[in-house]
Design an enzyme around this catalytic site. Structure first.
Site, mmCIF file in Angstrom:
data_model
loop_
_atom_site.group_PDB
_atom_site.id
_atom_site.type_symbol
_atom_site.label_atom_id
_atom_site.label_comp_id
_atom_site.label_asym_id
_atom_site.label_seq_id
_atom_site.Cartn_x
_atom_site.Cartn_y
_atom_site.Cartn_z
ATOM 1 N N GLU A 79 0.933 -1.010 -0.097
ATOM 2 C CA GLU A 79 0.046 -0.087 0.080
ATOM 3 C C GLU A 79 0.806 1.233 0.023
ATOM 4 O O GLU A 79 0.510 2.374 -0.630
ATOM 5 C CB GLU A 79 -0.825 0.018 1.321
ATOM 6 C CG GLU A 79 -2.004 -1.125 1.255
ATOM 7 C CD GLU A 79 -2.957 -0.682 -0.027
ATOM 8 O OE1 GLU A 79 -2.872 0.329 -0.538
ATOM 9 O OE2 GLU A 79 -3.737 -1.963 -0.392
ATOM 10 N N TYR A 111 -6.586 6.085 4.377
ATOM 11 C CA TYR A 111 -6.330 5.145 3.224
ATOM 12 C C TYR A 111 -5.776 3.902 3.527
ATOM 13 O O TYR A 111 -6.438 2.700 3.700
ATOM 14 C CB TYR A 111 -6.320 5.825 1.949
ATOM 15 C CG TYR A 111 -6.140 4.587 0.895
ATOM 16 C CD1 TYR A 111 -7.358 3.932 0.485
ATOM 17 C CD2 TYR A 111 -4.956 4.001 0.487
ATOM 18 C CE1 TYR A 111 -7.165 2.897 -0.604
ATOM 19 C CE2 TYR A 111 -4.640 2.930 -0.001
ATOM 20 C CZ TYR A 111 -5.655 2.424 -0.598
ATOM 21 O OH TYR A 111 -5.624 1.445 -1.345
ATOM 22 N N ASP A 132 -10.164 6.821 -1.925
ATOM 23 C CA ASP A 132 -9.110 7.735 -2.424
ATOM 24 C C ASP A 132 -9.518 8.020 -3.612
ATOM 25 O O ASP A 132 -10.871 8.136 -3.835
ATOM 26 C CB ASP A 132 -7.829 6.815 -2.451
ATOM 27 C CG ASP A 132 -8.081 5.514 -3.684
ATOM 28 O OD1 ASP A 132 -9.079 5.357 -4.238
ATOM 29 O OD2 ASP A 132 -7.155 5.047 -4.233
#
Ligand code: SF4
Length: 318
Positions: free
Chosen positions: A37, A125, A143
């Protein structure tokens, strides 16, 4: 499955059948998922895969990264850009490994989005992505991809963050939030793309009010690009090695190595050899490079060099 605005079954079936085979989709390990991520925040998926393999091989746990020097993390991050991510990741690993009495997590990755958000470099996020994918927490990711899908589904030109969050939360498939979030992200990344959405094959087209005029939603954000003019002194020793310094631990080149560079650098007596242009997301860098000599340089492969500095060093060979 609960009745919601988006057709959850259709999206989940499409995702199960069509998702890209990405290496981090084969694990539930929160550290490995976190690495993916953070990498994907500003690195394309196709380039991120190689970095993810190298990072997880060298640093399979937060402990292994916490025990390493930040320079080694930066070295592995070389070429991926936005180097402050690597520095914050190292700080994150060290925080995780602190005892809980000192504000850490005793070497165990936090299991909730709320706790994950306390770590360096982890925003809402990333926290939601890791908590939902690794631990199944029913929390929705938000996002730019999700905002675009929401704006088109509900024909809103400029939805606020609060509106997008409320929409994402109300559509969340709570029984498998990890898969749901990934399915939404996949939809935004591969089908509901910014310029040419593939509405004709979209699994949630029947609920989409904006599909006839998708390009109108959301309104593009006006990004003001800034120009930054820099001067660089490229001093080379008799063996062809440049004089390199480590950049400050903040900013776009945080902690990387390169020839001295600045807005007001004294290059008197040096020879002008060319200009390098480097494009960042909101900024265009123009670096005028001047060449001189030094007594002892540094072997570039022994330190972490940014893409910008690699371009500057290549001027010597032109
Ligand atoms: S129908 Fe088109 S605009 Fe609507 S969500 Fe699907 S791809 Fe996006």
């Amino acid at each position: 499955m609960s009745k919601q605005y988006l057709q959850q079954n259709a999206l989940l079936s499409w995702y199960a059948a069509s998702k890209r085979d990405l290496p981090w989709r084969h694990t539930k390990d929160p550290w490995s998922i976190l690495l993916s991520e953070i990498l994907l925040q500003q690195t394309q998926v196709s380039r991120g895969i190689g970095y993810w393999h190298r990072l997880t091989a060298r640093f399979p746990t937060p402990q292994s990264m916490a025990a390493a020097e930040v320079d080694e993390v930066l070295h592995l991050w070389q070429g991926a850009g936005y180097y402050s991510r690597a520095r914050r990741l190292h700080a994150l690993a060290q925080t995780v490994c602190l005892p809980s009495s000192e504000g850490g997590y005793d070497g165990q990755m936090p299991t909730t989005a709320e706790e994950l958000r306390t770590l360096p470099g982890v925003g809402p996020y990333t926290a939601a992505a890791v908590a939902s994918i690794a631990f199944g927490e029913p929390v929705a990711c938000v996002d730019g991809n999700i905002r675009r899908v929401m704006a088109r589904q509900t024909v809103q030109t400029n939805p606020s963050l609060k509106q997008v969050e409320a929409w994402a939360a109300s559509n969340l498939y709570v029984e498998d939030a990890g898969d749901w979030n990934q399915a939404m992200m996949e939809l935004g990344a591969t089908t509901c793309t910014p310029r040419q959405p593939k509405c004709e094959v979209c699994s949630v087209a029947s609920s989409c009010k904006g599909r006839e005029e998708a390009h109108r939603y959301p309104e593009p954000k006006k990004i003001k690009r800034k120009r930054l003019d820099l001067t660089c002194a490229l001093n080379i020793d008799s063996l062809g090695r440049p004089h390199l310094v480590q950049r400050e631990m903040k900013g776009i080149l945080a902690g990387m190595w390169g020839p001295p560079m600045g807005e007001q650098l004294d290059v008197e007596g040096l020879e002008y050899i060319g200009e390098v242009k480097h494009v960042l997301s909101h900024r265009d860098l123009f670096v005028k490079v001047w060449r001189g000599s030094c007594d002892v340089g540094t072997e570039p492969s022994s330190v972490a060099i940014s893409s910008l500095d690699a371009k500057i060093l290549s001027l010597v060979n032109e």
